[in-house]
Design a protein around this motif. Structure first.
Motif, mmCIF file in Angstrom:
data_model
loop_
_atom_site.group_PDB
_atom_site.id
_atom_site.type_symbol
_atom_site.label_atom_id
_atom_site.label_comp_id
_atom_site.label_asym_id
_atom_site.label_seq_id
_atom_site.Cartn_x
_atom_site.Cartn_y
_atom_site.Cartn_z
ATOM 1 N N VAL A 1 -57.383 2.599 32.315
ATOM 2 C CA VAL A 1 -57.863 3.263 33.530
ATOM 3 C C VAL A 1 -58.804 4.403 33.162
ATOM 4 C CG1 VAL A 1 -57.174 4.648 35.525
ATOM 5 C CG2 VAL A 1 -55.872 2.614 34.937
ATOM 6 N N GLY A 2 -58.438 5.197 32.165
ATOM 7 C CA GLY A 2 -59.291 6.293 31.729
ATOM 8 C C GLY A 2 -60.633 5.802 31.205
ATOM 9 N N GLU A 3 -60.611 4.732 30.402
ATOM 10 C CA GLU A 3 -61.856 4.178 29.864
ATOM 11 C C GLU A 3 -62.738 3.626 30.975
ATOM 12 O OE1 GLU A 3 -60.671 1.318 26.988
ATOM 13 O OE2 GLU A 3 -59.890 2.814 25.581
ATOM 14 N N HIS A 4 -62.123 2.959 31.943
ATOM 15 C CA HIS A 4 -62.913 2.411 33.046
ATOM 16 C C HIS A 4 -63.595 3.526 33.831
ATOM 17 C CE1 HIS A 4 -64.076 -0.505 36.153
ATOM 18 N NE2 HIS A 4 -63.848 0.497 36.990
ATOM 19 N N SER A 5 -62.883 4.621 34.043
ATOM 20 C CA SER A 5 -63.466 5.738 34.783
ATOM 21 C C SER A 5 -64.690 6.287 34.063
ATOM 22 C CB SER A 5 -62.420 6.840 34.968
ATOM 23 O OG SER A 5 -62.966 7.937 35.649
ATOM 24 N N GLY B 1 -68.133 5.357 35.790
ATOM 25 C CA GLY B 1 -68.482 6.524 36.586
ATOM 26 C C GLY B 1 -67.663 6.645 37.858
ATOM 27 N N GLU B 2 -66.611 5.828 37.987
ATOM 28 C CA GLU B 2 -65.762 5.872 39.180
ATOM 29 C C GLU B 2 -64.616 6.863 38.989
ATOM 30 O OE1 GLU B 2 -65.262 1.905 41.584
ATOM 31 O OE2 GLU B 2 -64.911 1.458 39.476
ATOM 32 N N LEU C 1 -61.926 21.093 35.010
ATOM 33 C CA LEU C 1 -62.667 20.236 35.936
ATOM 34 C C LEU C 1 -61.719 19.326 36.711
ATOM 35 C CD1 LEU C 1 -65.282 18.996 37.041
ATOM 36 C CD2 LEU C 1 -65.332 17.528 35.023
ATOM 37 N N ALA C 2 -60.734 18.752 36.010
ATOM 38 C CA ALA C 2 -59.803 17.835 36.670
ATOM 39 C C ALA C 2 -59.024 18.552 37.761
ATOM 40 C CB ALA C 2 -58.849 17.229 35.645
ATOM 41 N N PHE D 1 -61.083 11.102 35.603
ATOM 42 C CA PHE D 1 -62.436 11.460 36.002
ATOM 43 C C PHE D 1 -63.466 10.901 35.021
ATOM 44 C CE2 PHE D 1 -59.500 14.495 37.747
ATOM 45 C CZ PHE D 1 -59.947 14.675 39.046
ATOM 46 N N PRO D 2 -64.685 10.619 35.512
ATOM 47 C CA PRO D 2 -65.744 10.117 34.626
ATOM 48 C C PRO D 2 -66.066 11.057 33.475
ATOM 49 C CG PRO D 2 -66.340 9.749 36.914
ATOM 50 C CD PRO D 2 -65.095 10.604 36.925
#
Length: 201
Positions: free
Chosen positions: A62-66, A70-71, A137-138, A163-164
């Motif tokens: 999930v972290g890598e996909h974000s 950029g989602e 930021l998070a 987060f991206p």
């Protein structure tokens, strides 16, 4: 081998079991139980170890996909399942993430006996890119997301955000095997989206 016999009221002779035969059957049953029960328990412990690996892989994915897409992503936690989610910019809320082309990122329902608990935590010093703990930021983005939401929104949104920028909601996760004497396995999600399994002291 002598067998015991009895005569019923109709005069018919009935054959019974000797003590030796009863003991032999009891010994065989004990042998089967001694062999089968440990194997069943090992299978359950194997489920726990595999569950930990799958949880670590899912959070990392999930972290890598974000980062790569950029989602804004999230994970909804429940005692018996976890659900990867994505933020829909049109609808302005989180929706379950999945589909045939996104294998491995659908809802994962735990096998029977596994249960999840979690604690959300503040980032520790040195966890954030600038080395300063506190309002990263998070956390800033999460506070904007939850501002003004109602109870229904709160019930539907994820507890973990990805987060991206590569940041995530820090948390500790505890995956346990119900009914086992084995301690829950502790995992940590850092503010930089790193997932680690914490060893017992």
């Amino acid at each position: 081998m002598r067998t015991s016999t009895t005569t019923n009221c109709a005069g018919e002779t009935e054959r019974g079991f000797t003590l030796l035969e009863v003991l032999a059957v009891a010994a065989l049953l004990g042998l089967f139980i001694a062999v089968l029960v440990p194997n069943l328990f090992v299978g359950s412990e194997r489920d726990l170890d595999q569950g930990v690996e799958r949880m670590r892989d899912l959070l990392s994915a999930v972290g890598e996909h974000s980062v790569f897409s950029g989602e804004l992503m999230g994970v909804r936690l429940d005692e018996e399942q976890v659900t990867p989610m994505r933020f829909d910019p049109v609808e302005q809320h989180f929706v379950p993430f999945g589909g045939a082309s996104r294998s491995g990122l659908g809802t994962w329902r735990f096998s029977e006996g596994l249960r999840l608990n979690w604690d959300l935590e503040n980032p520790e010093e040195g966890d954030e890119p600038d080395g300063q703990p506190g309002f990263g930021l998070a956390e800033a983005a999460e506070s904007r997301l939850v501002a003004g939401e109602d109870d229904e929104d709160r019930d539907q949104r994820p507890q973990l955000f990805f987060f991206p920028s590569g940041e995530a909601t820090p948390a500790r996760l505890y995956l346990e095997l119900v009914g086992s004497e084995r301690l829950p396995v502790r995992m940590r999600l850092s503010a930089l989206s790193r997932v680690t399994v914490e060893e017992d002291d």
